[in-house]
Design an enzyme around this catalytic site. Structure first.
Site, PDB file in Angstrom:
ATOM      1  N   CYS A 215       0.794  -0.985   0.095  1.00 57.55           N
ATOM      2  CA  CYS A 215       0.192   0.295   0.024  1.00 57.55           C
ATOM      3  C   CYS A 215       0.538   1.649  -0.345  1.00 57.55           C
ATOM      4  O   CYS A 215       1.754   1.099   0.092  1.00 57.55           O
ATOM      5  CB  CYS A 215      -1.328   0.138   1.081  1.00 57.55           C
ATOM      6  SG  CYS A 215      -1.590  -0.924   1.399  1.00 57.55           S
TER       7      CYS A 215
ATOM      8  N   ARG B 277       4.725  -0.644  -5.915  1.00 54.39           N
ATOM      9  CA  ARG B 277       4.588  -1.448  -4.965  1.00 54.39           C
ATOM     10  C   ARG B 277       4.004  -2.403  -5.199  1.00 54.39           C
ATOM     11  O   ARG B 277       3.496  -3.980  -3.767  1.00 54.39           O
ATOM     12  CB  ARG B 277       4.215  -0.462  -3.572  1.00 54.39           C
ATOM     13  CG  ARG B 277       5.499  -0.224  -3.090  1.00 54.39           C
ATOM     14  CD  ARG B 277       5.597   1.841  -2.833  1.00 54.39           C
ATOM     15  NE  ARG B 277       5.188   1.094  -1.187  1.00 54.39           N
ATOM     16  CZ  ARG B 277       5.986   1.283  -0.124  1.00 54.39           C
ATOM     17  NH1 ARG B 277       7.013   1.970  -0.977  1.00 54.39           N
ATOM     18  NH2 ARG B 277       5.632   1.204   0.976  1.00 54.39           N
TER      19      ARG B 277
ATOM     20  N   TRP C  93      -3.811  -3.067  -1.779  1.00 56.22           N
ATOM     21  CA  TRP C  93      -2.805  -4.172  -1.175  1.00 56.22           C
ATOM     22  C   TRP C  93      -3.963  -4.984  -0.074  1.00 56.22           C
ATOM     23  O   TRP C  93      -4.030  -4.653   0.899  1.00 56.22           O
ATOM     24  CB  TRP C  93      -1.399  -4.515  -1.295  1.00 56.22           C
ATOM     25  CG  TRP C  93      -1.206  -5.685  -1.884  1.00 56.22           C
ATOM     26  CD1 TRP C  93      -1.171  -6.330  -2.988  1.00 56.22           C
ATOM     27  CD2 TRP C  93      -1.110  -6.639  -0.909  1.00 56.22           C
ATOM     28  NE1 TRP C  93      -0.870  -7.945  -3.079  1.00 56.22           N
ATOM     29  CE2 TRP C  93      -0.916  -7.620  -1.716  1.00 56.22           C
ATOM     30  CE3 TRP C  93      -1.218  -6.702   0.780  1.00 56.22           C
ATOM     31  CZ2 TRP C  93      -0.492  -8.955  -1.004  1.00 56.22           C
ATOM     32  CZ3 TRP C  93      -1.246  -8.254   0.797  1.00 56.22           C
ATOM     33  CH2 TRP C  93      -0.352  -9.360   0.090  1.00 56.22           C
TER      34      TRP C  93
ATOM     35  N   ASN D  77      -1.600   2.422   5.904  1.00 55.63           N
ATOM     36  CA  ASN D  77      -1.084   1.349   5.884  1.00 55.63           C
ATOM     37  C   ASN D  77      -0.938   1.021   6.932  1.00 55.63           C
ATOM     38  O   ASN D  77      -0.594   1.521   7.928  1.00 55.63           O
ATOM     39  CB  ASN D  77       0.620   1.983   5.127  1.00 55.63           C
ATOM     40  CG  ASN D  77       0.228   2.612   4.097  1.00 55.63           C
ATOM     41  OD1 ASN D  77      -0.821   2.496   2.780  1.00 55.63           O
ATOM     42  ND2 ASN D  77       1.498   2.492   2.860  1.00 55.63           N
ATOM     43  N   GLY D  78      -0.597  -1.007   6.677  1.00 60.99           N
ATOM     44  CA  GLY D  78      -0.850  -1.696   7.949  1.00 60.99           C
ATOM     45  C   GLY D  78      -1.369  -2.595   8.175  1.00 60.99           C
ATOM     46  O   GLY D  78      -2.586  -2.282   8.026  1.00 60.99           O
TER      47      GLY D  78
ATOM     48  N   GLU E  12      15.362 -19.992  -5.588  1.00 55.04           N
ATOM     49  CA  GLU E  12      14.755 -18.704  -6.160  1.00 55.04           C
ATOM     50  C   GLU E  12      14.625 -19.233  -7.471  1.00 55.04           C
ATOM     51  O   GLU E  12      13.730 -18.423  -8.420  1.00 55.04           O
ATOM     52  CB  GLU E  12      17.086 -18.356  -6.894  1.00 55.04           C
ATOM     53  CG  GLU E  12      16.174 -16.358  -6.636  1.00 55.04           C
ATOM     54  CD  GLU E  12      15.074 -15.547  -6.745  1.00 55.04           C
ATOM     55  OE1 GLU E  12      15.186 -14.765  -7.542  1.00 55.04           O
ATOM     56  OE2 GLU E  12      14.629 -15.978  -5.534  1.00 55.04           O
TER      57      GLU E  12
ATOM     58  N   LYS F  32      11.021 -17.243  -8.935  1.00 54.36           N
ATOM     59  CA  LYS F  32      11.313 -16.592  -9.813  1.00 54.36           C
ATOM     60  C   LYS F  32       9.567 -17.165 -10.719  1.00 54.36           C
ATOM     61  O   LYS F  32       8.753 -16.142 -11.593  1.00 54.36           O
ATOM     62  CB  LYS F  32      11.534 -16.194 -10.388  1.00 54.36           C
ATOM     63  CG  LYS F  32      12.902 -15.471  -9.915  1.00 54.36           C
ATOM     64  CD  LYS F  32      12.009 -14.180  -9.676  1.00 54.36           C
ATOM     65  CE  LYS F  32      12.975 -12.780  -8.740  1.00 54.36           C
ATOM     66  NZ  LYS F  32      12.354 -13.157  -7.231  1.00 54.36           N
TER      67      LYS F  32
ATOM     68  N   GLU G  24       6.108 -17.157  -9.476  1.00 58.43           N
ATOM     69  CA  GLU G  24       5.087 -15.315  -9.394  1.00 58.43           C
ATOM     70  C   GLU G  24       5.455 -14.584 -10.301  1.00 58.43           C
ATOM     71  O   GLU G  24       3.988 -13.800 -10.038  1.00 58.43           O
ATOM     72  CB  GLU G  24       6.726 -14.539  -8.482  1.00 58.43           C
ATOM     73  CG  GLU G  24       7.351 -14.715  -6.885  1.00 58.43           C
ATOM     74  CD  GLU G  24       8.821 -13.785  -7.084  1.00 58.43           C
ATOM     75  OE1 GLU G  24       8.168 -13.135  -5.760  1.00 58.43           O
ATOM     76  OE2 GLU G  24       9.372 -13.702  -7.521  1.00 58.43           O
TER      77      GLU G  24
ATOM     78  N   HIS H 113      14.725 -38.798  -1.589  1.00 53.31           N
ATOM     79  CA  HIS H 113      13.631 -38.706  -0.257  1.00 53.31           C
ATOM     80  C   HIS H 113      12.578 -38.457  -0.693  1.00 53.31           C
ATOM     81  O   HIS H 113      11.935 -37.149  -0.102  1.00 53.31           O
ATOM     82  CB  HIS H 113      14.599 -37.864   0.595  1.00 53.31           C
ATOM     83  CG  HIS H 113      16.127 -38.454   0.278  1.00 53.31           C
ATOM     84  ND1 HIS H 113      16.148 -39.743   1.698  1.00 53.31           N
ATOM     85  CD2 HIS H 113      17.053 -38.669   0.010  1.00 53.31           C
ATOM     86  CE1 HIS H 113      17.347 -40.318   1.533  1.00 53.31           C
ATOM     87  NE2 HIS H 113      18.189 -39.301   0.519  1.00 53.31           N
TER      88      HIS H 113
ATOM     89  N   LYS I 294       5.529  -5.191  -4.166  1.00 50.25           N
ATOM     90  CA  LYS I 294       6.779  -4.708  -4.361  1.00 50.25           C
ATOM     91  C   LYS I 294       7.210  -5.127  -3.215  1.00 50.25           C
ATOM     92  O   LYS I 294       8.118  -5.847  -2.326  1.00 50.25           O
ATOM     93  CB  LYS I 294       6.769  -3.916  -5.606  1.00 50.25           C
ATOM     94  CG  LYS I 294       8.291  -3.856  -5.058  1.00 50.25           C
ATOM     95  CD  LYS I 294       9.058  -4.331  -6.317  1.00 50.25           C
ATOM     96  CE  LYS I 294      10.765  -4.741  -6.091  1.00 50.25           C
ATOM     97  NZ  LYS I 294      11.250  -5.645  -7.297  1.00 50.25           N
TER      98      LYS I 294
END
Length: 607
Positions: A2, A27, A74, A101-102, A480, A484, A487, A503, A602
C-alpha cells in the site's frame, strides 16, 4: 505494498497526488483512491482499476483542491472492491477522511464498540475503524484526536488524515509502517515513500515510530510517542523517480534483468581492495569481535542469505544461521551476544525483517548490519553497519537486479570477514577482486543466451508444475529460480537439493514434469550427473544449465544450454540470470502481468 500520498498547499494538489500514486504502483495494489477538501466538503474518487483510470474519473468529475490524501491499497481485510478502497470517511455528512498502511490487530473489539455507539460500517476493512474512532473522539482539534486514537491502536500503521472542519491542516502518524514528510515552498507532503514526492521536493523528514505530525502550508509540528514536541533531521534526498522509459524492452522485469551488469558494476564501484570500512566506520572493530553470523530475511532476500551462508562458512570459516524473518521472532532462540546480525532487504522497510531485527536486538545481539538498496530506509537507520547496493529503483515485483547486487554485497562481506579473521591472504584477495571486476562482463555473456532460453520457455508455458535442482551453493539458486517461475507465470514450482531426489521428489517425476538442473563445473558435478540419470530413467524431461566444460550433452529428454565459463565461488550469480530469463519468457508466453503478478506486492510493509 500500500502507498500513501498526501498534500497541503496553496495550489491544486491533484496532479501531485496522482503522480505520487503512479510512482508507487510498482509496490503492488488492487485498488486506489483520492479524497479532497473542495467547496467546503470532502469529496472522494475510488477505483479497482489502475491509477490511470482513477485519474480519468477525477478529470471527468472536475475534482481539484489544495488539501488531499490518496492511496493505493493491497487488500488484507476485505476483498479488492470499491467500498473497501481508501480513503475511508466518517460522519454524516463526511467529516473525517483517512488513508492507512498497515494492519490494526485490535480492530474487531474497536469495531464492536463503535457499532454499539451507533456507527455504521460500509466496508470490511480495519481502516474504517480508525475513521469512525477519530470522528467519535473529535472535539475540534484533529491533531489531538489523532493522538488519542493512536493510543488505542494495536498493530502497524501509517496514517494520513484530514477533517472538513479544519481545512488548513493535514495530520499523520506512524508506528511500524514507514511515513515521511516532504517540505516544499509554502506546502507540505506526506508519503509512505520519498519516491512518491521526488518530483516536488527533495527535503525529506523520516518520521520515527510513534510520531504524530501536524502539517500546515507554512508550519510543521512533530510530536513523539510520549506526546513531546520534537525536531527531526531534514534530509536532502535525490530520490530517483524510476526509469520510466522502457526503451527496447517489453517489461520492467526484462529491462531490470538486462541492467544487472550495470547494477553489479555500480555496486562494486571504487572498491579497489577488501576493507572493513566498506560496511561502516566501526566495522573493523565489530568484525573482529564476532564469532558467528545470523542472517534475517524474507523471500528472495532469504535465498541470498542462504547463498551467503555457503560463502561465509567456506571463505571466512565462521558459522552462519539463516532465518526466515517472519518465523524468527515467534520462536524461542538462543541469543549469542558475539553474533553479527545481518538483515537483507531491497526496500529496507520489510516489516517482518524489521521486526526480526528489533527482536534480535532486544535479546542483546546489538552488532547489526544491513544489506539494502535504499540508503534512507528504516533498516539502514536502525542497523549499526550497512552496505548499500546500487541496483537503482526496481519496479518489477519479482526481484532481479536487487537480488544479484545483494549476492555481490554478501560475497564482499564473506571476504571482509575472512580478512579481519586473518583467513584471507593477499593472493586470494587479489584473485577474488579480479573475478568481481570481471563479473559484469560475465553476466553480459550469460544475457546473450536469451534466444536459446526463449525456445525453452515455449515448452514451459504449457506446463503446470516444475522442479528445480541444485547442489551445494547452487541449491538456494534453484529455490530462487522456482520462486521466480511461480511468482510471474503461476506455474507451481519447487526448488530442491538434487541429492534429495530419492527422498521424495522423484515420485513426481514423469514426462509431464520439466526438471531444471543447475550444473556448474564444481566438486559436486559427478554426483549431479547421477541425479540427472535418476530423472532420465523415470522418463523426466531435463533442462540443464551447464558450464562449458561439464561434458553434459543434449540428447533424448535432456536439453542443455551452456554458460560461457565457470565462475567458481561466484557461479551462483551467473546461473541466477539464466533462471530469471527462463521465468520471464515463460510468463510472457502465458500472457501474465509480468511486472505486477496477482496477489503480490513489491514492498511488504505489513506482517
Amino acid at each position: 505494498m500500500c502507498g500513501i500520498v498526501g498534500a497541503i498547499a496553496q495550489r491544486n494538489i491533484v496532479p501531485v497526488l496522482l503522480e505520487g500514486l503512479k510512482r508507487l504502483e510498482y509496490r503492488g495494489y488492487d485498488s486506489c483512491g483520492l479524497a479532497l477538501f473542495k467547496d467546503q466538503q470532502l469529496v472522494r474518487a475510488r477505483s479497482t482499476q489502475r491509477v490511470a483510470e482513477l485519474a480519468q474519473n477525477i478529470e471527468q468529475d472536475g475534482l481539484i483542491g489544495q488539501l488531499g490524501i490518496s492511496h493505493t491499497r493491497w487488500a488484507t481485510h476485505g476483498a479488492p472492491a470499491t467500498h473497501n478502497a481508501h480513503p475511508h470517511f466518517s460522519g454524516q455528512p463526511p467529516r473525517i477522511a483517512v488513508v492507512h498502511n498497515g494492519i490494526i490487530e485490535n480492530y474487531e473489539p474497536l469495531r464492536a464498540e463503535l457499532i454499539a455507539a451507533g456507527y455504521v460500517f460500509e466496508s470490511q476493512t480495519d481502516t474504517e475503524v480508525i475513521a469512525h474512532l477519530l470522528d467519535y473522539v473529535y472535539e475540534g482539534d484533529i491533531f489531538v484526536a489523532l493522538q488519542q486514537v493512536c493510543q488505542r491502536l494495536q498493530g502497524a500503521y501509517a496514517l494520513a488524515v484530514m477533517c472538513v472542519d479544519e481545512p488548513t491542516r493535514l495530520v499523520g502518524a506512524r508506528s511500524g509502517s514507514p511515513l515521511v514528510v516532504g517540505i516544499g515552498q509554502h506546502e507540505h507532503f506526506l508519503a509512505s515513500d520519498a519516491l512518491a514526492i521526488a518530483g516536488v521536493t527533495d527535503q525529506i523528514v523520516y518520521l520515527e515510530d510513534g510520531d504524530v505530525v501536524d502539517l500546515r502550508c507554512d508550519q510543521l509540528f512533530i510530536f513523539d510517542k510520549v506526546g513531546g514536541a520534537v525536531e527531526r533531521t531534514i534530509h536532502t534526498v535525490q530520490a530517483h523517480t524510476a526509469a520510466a522509459d522502457l526503451g527496447p524492452y517489453r517489461h520492467y522485469m526484462q529491462k531490470e534483468i538486462f541492467e544487472q551488469p550495470r547494477a553489479v558494476g555500480d555496486t562494486l564501484q571504487d572498491i579497489e581492495r577488501i576493507r572493513p570500512e566498506l560496511f561502516g566506520t566501526e566495522a573493523a572493530t565489530v568484525f573482529k569481535q564476532v564469532d558467528r553470523v545470523l542472517i534475517l530475511a524474507c523471500g528472495t532476500s532469504f535465498y541470498a542469505g542462504l547463498t551467503a551462508k555457503y560463502w561465509i562458512e567456506s571463505i571466512a570459516k565462521i558459522p552462519v544461521a539463516v532465518e526466515i524473518a517472519s518465523e524468527y521472532r515467534y520462536r524461542d532462540s538462543v541469543p549469542v551476544p558475539s553474533t553479527l546480525v545481518v538483515t537483507i532487504s531491497q526496500s529496507g522497510e520489510t516489516a517482518d525483517t524489521l521486526a526480526a531485527l528489533r527482536h534480535a536486538q532486544s535479546l542483546g545481539m546489538t552488532q547489526t548490519l544491513t544489506v539494502c538498496n535504499v540508503a534512507t530506509s528504516a533498516m539502514v537507520r536502525e542497523c549499526a553497519l550497512n552496505f548499500i547496493t546500487r541496483a537503482g529503483v526496481e519496479i518489477g515485483v519479482a526481484s532481479t537486479k536487487a537480488f544479484t547486487t545483494q549476492l555481490t554485497a554478501l560475497f564482499l562481506l564473506a571476504l571482509t570477514l575472512a580478512q579481519t579473521q586473518g583467513r584471507l591472504s593477499n593472493a586470494e584477495e587479489s584473485e577474488y577482486l579480479h573475478k568481481l571486476r570481471h563479473l559484469p562482463v560475465a553476466i553480459s555473456a550469460v544475457l546473450a543466451l536469451e534466444p536459446q532460453i526463449m525456445d525453452w520457455a515455449d515448452h514451459f508455458a504449457r506446463k503446470e508444475n516444475a522442479l528445480f535442482l541444485g547442489r551445494g551453493m547452487h541449491y538456494p539458486i534453484a529455490m530462487e529460480g522456482a520462486l521466480k517461475l511461480k511468482e510471474i507465470s503461476y506455474i507451481h514450482a519447487e526448488g530442491y537439493p538434487a541429492g534429495e531426489l530419492k527422498h521424495g521428489p522423484l515420485a513426481l517425476v514423469t514426462e509431464h514434469m520439466p526438471v531444471v538442473t543447475i550444473a556448474p563445473k564444481d566438486d559436486l558435478l559427478e554426483k549431479l550427473k547421477s541425479n540427472i540419470q535418476e530423472v532420465r530413467a523415470r522418463g523426466g524431461e531435463l533442462y540443464v544449465f551447464a558450464d562449458a566444460d561439464t561434458h553434459i550433452h543434449s540428447e533424448d529428454h535432456i536439453h542443455v544450454i551452456r554458460l560461457p565459463e565457470h565462475y567458481g565461488m561466484l557461479s551462483p550469480i551467473l546461473h541466477t540470470v539464466t533462471l530469471q530469463l527462463l521465468s520471464y519468457h515463460t510468463a510472457l508466453a502465458r500472457g501474465t502481468d509480468v511486472d505486477k503478478p496477482r496477489n503480490l506486492a513489491k514492498s511488504v510493509t505489513v506482517e
